[in-house]
Motif scaffolding. Structure first.
Motif, PDB file in Angstrom:
ATOM      1  N   VAL A 164      -3.359   3.353  -1.643  1.00 60.23           N
ATOM      2  CA  VAL A 164      -3.579   2.567  -2.856  1.00 60.23           C
ATOM      3  C   VAL A 164      -2.668   1.350  -2.882  1.00 60.23           C
ATOM      4  O   VAL A 164      -1.459   1.451  -2.591  1.00 60.23           O
ATOM      5  CB  VAL A 164      -3.327   3.440  -4.101  1.00 60.23           C
ATOM      6  CG1 VAL A 164      -3.498   2.627  -5.374  1.00 60.23           C
ATOM      7  CG2 VAL A 164      -4.285   4.634  -4.100  1.00 60.23           C
TER       8      VAL A 164
ATOM      9  N   TYR B  16       0.839  -1.187   0.000  1.00 57.75           N
ATOM     10  CA  TYR B  16       0.000   0.000   0.000  1.00 57.75           C
ATOM     11  C   TYR B  16       0.882   1.248   0.000  1.00 57.75           C
ATOM     12  O   TYR B  16       1.954   1.273   0.622  1.00 57.75           O
ATOM     13  CB  TYR B  16      -0.910   0.015   1.233  1.00 57.75           C
ATOM     14  CG  TYR B  16      -2.075  -0.930   1.121  1.00 57.75           C
ATOM     15  CD1 TYR B  16      -3.231  -0.562   0.437  1.00 57.75           C
ATOM     16  CD2 TYR B  16      -2.029  -2.200   1.697  1.00 57.75           C
ATOM     17  CE1 TYR B  16      -4.303  -1.435   0.330  1.00 57.75           C
ATOM     18  CE2 TYR B  16      -3.094  -3.081   1.598  1.00 57.75           C
ATOM     19  CZ  TYR B  16      -4.228  -2.683   0.918  1.00 57.75           C
ATOM     20  OH  TYR B  16      -5.298  -3.550   0.799  1.00 57.75           O
ATOM     21  N   HIS B  17       0.427   2.289  -0.700  1.00 54.22           N
ATOM     22  CA  HIS B  17       1.139   3.563  -0.752  1.00 54.22           C
ATOM     23  C   HIS B  17       0.150   4.691  -0.480  1.00 54.22           C
ATOM     24  O   HIS B  17      -0.989   4.669  -0.979  1.00 54.22           O
ATOM     25  CB  HIS B  17       1.796   3.772  -2.118  1.00 54.22           C
ATOM     26  CG  HIS B  17       2.898   2.814  -2.409  1.00 54.22           C
ATOM     27  ND1 HIS B  17       4.226   3.115  -2.166  1.00 54.22           N
ATOM     28  CD2 HIS B  17       2.880   1.552  -2.911  1.00 54.22           C
ATOM     29  CE1 HIS B  17       4.972   2.080  -2.522  1.00 54.22           C
ATOM     30  NE2 HIS B  17       4.177   1.119  -2.965  1.00 54.22           N
TER      31      HIS B  17
ATOM     32  N   PRO C 256       6.312  11.586   0.420  1.00 54.67           N
ATOM     33  CA  PRO C 256       5.411  11.241  -0.683  1.00 54.67           C
ATOM     34  C   PRO C 256       5.427   9.746  -0.984  1.00 54.67           C
ATOM     35  O   PRO C 256       6.483   9.112  -0.988  1.00 54.67           O
ATOM     36  CB  PRO C 256       6.000  12.046  -1.859  1.00 54.67           C
ATOM     37  CG  PRO C 256       6.744  13.168  -1.230  1.00 54.67           C
ATOM     38  CD  PRO C 256       7.296  12.610   0.053  1.00 54.67           C
ATOM     39  N   ASP C 257       4.236   9.191  -1.162  1.00 51.28           N
ATOM     40  CA  ASP C 257       4.101   7.804  -1.615  1.00 51.28           C
ATOM     41  C   ASP C 257       4.560   6.776  -0.581  1.00 51.28           C
ATOM     42  O   ASP C 257       4.895   5.634  -0.913  1.00 51.28           O
ATOM     43  CB  ASP C 257       4.881   7.607  -2.920  1.00 51.28           C
ATOM     44  CG  ASP C 257       4.251   6.571  -3.833  1.00 51.28           C
ATOM     45  OD1 ASP C 257       3.014   6.487  -3.859  1.00 51.28           O
ATOM     46  OD2 ASP C 257       5.002   5.847  -4.497  1.00 51.28           O
TER      47      ASP C 257
ATOM     48  N   GLY D 136      -7.327   6.964  -0.310  1.00 51.42           N
ATOM     49  CA  GLY D 136      -6.069   7.549  -0.765  1.00 51.42           C
ATOM     50  C   GLY D 136      -4.873   6.647  -0.553  1.00 51.42           C
ATOM     51  O   GLY D 136      -3.778   6.927  -1.058  1.00 51.42           O
TER      52      GLY D 136
ATOM     53  N   ASP E  73       9.362   3.934   4.662  1.00 52.74           N
ATOM     54  CA  ASP E  73       8.323   2.944   4.394  1.00 52.74           C
ATOM     55  C   ASP E  73       8.073   2.044   5.591  1.00 52.74           C
ATOM     56  O   ASP E  73       9.011   1.622   6.287  1.00 52.74           O
ATOM     57  CB  ASP E  73       8.704   2.097   3.180  1.00 52.74           C
ATOM     58  CG  ASP E  73       8.544   2.854   1.870  1.00 52.74           C
ATOM     59  OD1 ASP E  73       7.856   3.898   1.865  1.00 52.74           O
ATOM     60  OD2 ASP E  73       9.104   2.402   0.854  1.00 52.74           O
TER      61      ASP E  73
ATOM     62  N   GLU F 290      -1.129   7.821  -1.415  1.00 54.16           N
ATOM     63  CA  GLU F 290      -1.116   8.686  -2.591  1.00 54.16           C
ATOM     64  C   GLU F 290      -1.913   9.967  -2.384  1.00 54.16           C
ATOM     65  O   GLU F 290      -1.633  10.986  -3.019  1.00 54.16           O
ATOM     66  CB  GLU F 290      -1.679   7.941  -3.813  1.00 54.16           C
ATOM     67  CG  GLU F 290      -0.813   6.800  -4.312  1.00 54.16           C
ATOM     68  CD  GLU F 290      -1.335   6.217  -5.617  1.00 54.16           C
ATOM     69  OE1 GLU F 290      -2.425   6.635  -6.072  1.00 54.16           O
ATOM     70  OE2 GLU F 290      -0.652   5.340  -6.176  1.00 54.16           O
ATOM     71  N   GLU F 291      -2.914   9.907  -1.526  1.00 52.88           N
ATOM     72  CA  GLU F 291      -3.790  11.069  -1.345  1.00 52.88           C
ATOM     73  C   GLU F 291      -4.232  11.123   0.118  1.00 52.88           C
ATOM     74  O   GLU F 291      -4.641  10.118   0.694  1.00 52.88           O
ATOM     75  CB  GLU F 291      -5.013  10.950  -2.261  1.00 52.88           C
ATOM     76  CG  GLU F 291      -5.960  12.132  -2.201  1.00 52.88           C
ATOM     77  CD  GLU F 291      -7.165  11.955  -3.097  1.00 52.88           C
ATOM     78  OE1 GLU F 291      -8.101  12.781  -2.997  1.00 52.88           O
ATOM     79  OE2 GLU F 291      -7.181  10.985  -3.895  1.00 52.88           O
TER      80      GLU F 291
ATOM     81  N   ARG G 120      -0.511  -1.346  -4.745  1.00 54.88           N
ATOM     82  CA  ARG G 120       0.207  -1.392  -6.010  1.00 54.88           C
ATOM     83  C   ARG G 120       1.167  -2.578  -6.039  1.00 54.88           C
ATOM     84  O   ARG G 120       1.630  -3.052  -4.994  1.00 54.88           O
ATOM     85  CB  ARG G 120       1.023  -0.108  -6.226  1.00 54.88           C
ATOM     86  CG  ARG G 120       0.196   1.150  -6.306  1.00 54.88           C
ATOM     87  CD  ARG G 120       0.898   2.236  -7.112  1.00 54.88           C
ATOM     88  NE  ARG G 120       2.262   2.472  -6.717  1.00 54.88           N
ATOM     89  CZ  ARG G 120       2.689   3.546  -6.064  1.00 54.88           C
ATOM     90  NH1 ARG G 120       1.819   4.484  -5.697  1.00 54.88           N
ATOM     91  NH2 ARG G 120       3.965   3.705  -5.775  1.00 54.88           N
TER      92      ARG G 120
END
Length: 338
Positions: A16, A4-5, A57-58, A14, A111, A7-8, A18
């Motif tokens: 997401v 999961y990241h 970010p991310d 938000g 992370d 993103e928003e 991937r």
């Protein structure tokens, strides 16, 4: 592998899921297969952009997780393949005081654990005891260490003294367990009678319903023969700080965690703070890797288990966030690895 990241900001959607390459270890790194990860209040704050540290970010979210080592770098000496491990909340903070160059956090500036596999420097990890399940092992690093340092870090708490915990958040539940382990008397507050019974089962000696008894500070003093609590684990401020001060004993300590709201730009202490009690207010921001190791060692000696409320499949992270945000449960909310 999948991860999961963030993103928003602002909503669970938000975050997401991937596909990404499975990580490979560097010389000092450990790759773990994440078997479970758990949510904390700070994860909701990161999502809402109310957390003191900005997320990169991310970022892959969640600070707390547990898994087994599946690969190691050629210079790794602390772990071997097959070991059960968890991560340290402040991965660069090993011991002593929290310094400016230790400020990285799993799931925020680096992370975290919301992934099928994760790679960390070996110094960022701690071995888990075999008696804990993956869900329980994934519940320690944030709320557990915060409660541990609340109860133990000052070194002033003694068996037979009184500890007051507020509400039924994750930190408060751990604090009840650690205070009882210390041989202390525990008074807890809650707004629900059903949760009061669960608090008593966990070890609380007395439970006060703060909705029925809004002046619960006086009720704590009455339960203690007018003496008050020797330690208050203040998890519900700033609105509760006056009652916590009223509840506190002479030469007591109030451990203040991150406020649950930011309605006040500054904390103005009420008149009750300036009486003859000489209460100490101590700020706390989780703890170091050494604190995590000490907590796990103490828990293992008594086989203390974290309280787990509900586990969600890895694919249901959004549902897990929404359930946790609803505050209807009692204990940790966990995301299970695939």
């Amino acid at each position: 592998m999948q991860a999961y990241h963030l993103e928003e900001f602002g909503k669970p959607e938000g975050i997401v899921l991937r596909n990404r390459d499975e990580p490979k270890p560097g010389p000092n790194d450990v790759v773990i297969r994440v078997r479970a990860a758990s949510l904390n209040r700070r994860d909701l704050m990161i999502l809402a952009r109310t957390y003191p540290l900005p997320a990169k970010p991310d970022v892959v979210p969640l600070s707390d997780g547990a898994g087994e080592v599946v690969a190691i770098g050629d210079r790794v000496s602390r772990f071997k393949v097959g070991d059960r491990v968890t991560g340290s909340y402040w991965p660069r903070w090993r011991d002593g005081r929290l310094a400016a160059d230790y400020m990285d956090q799993l799931g925020c500036t680096v992370d975290g654990m919301a992934a099928e596999f994760a790679v960390f420097n070996e110094q960022w990890l701690v071995r888990l005891p075999d008696y804990l399940t993956w869900e329980e092992g994934a519940s320690l690093s944030c709320a557990g260490v915060t409660a541990w340092c609340s109860v133990m870090a000052s070194g002033s708490l003694k068996p037979g003294q009184t500890v007051l915990t507020l509400g039924t958040g994750d930190v408060s539940l751990f604090a009840v367990q650690f205070a009882k382990m210390m041989g202390c008397r525990v008074i807890a507050t809650t707004s629900q009678d059903a949760k009061a019974e669960k608090l008593k089962t966990l070890g609380a000696d007395h439970v006060i319903n703060y909705v029925e008894t809004p002046q619960w500070g006086a009720a704590v003093r009455e339960l203690t023969g007018g003496l008050g609590a020797d330690l208050v684990v203040e998890t519900m401020g700033p609105e509760t700080i006056e009652q916590s001060l009223i509840a506190s004993a002479s030469y007591s300590e109030i451990v203040v965690l991150i406020w649950k709201s930011v309605k006040q730009s500054a904390l103005v202490l009420p008149a009750s703070a300036y009486g003859p009690k000489l209460t100490t207010i101590r700020r706390l921001f989780v703890g170091s890797r050494v604190d995590l190791e000490a907590m796990i060692k103490a828990m293992s000696a008594r086989e203390i288990r974290p309280v787990v409320d509900r586990a969600f499949p890895f694919a249901q992270a959004h549902e897990a966030y929404r359930y946790y945000e609803g505050r209807s449960g009692f204990g940790k909310v966990v995301l299970l690895g695939e």
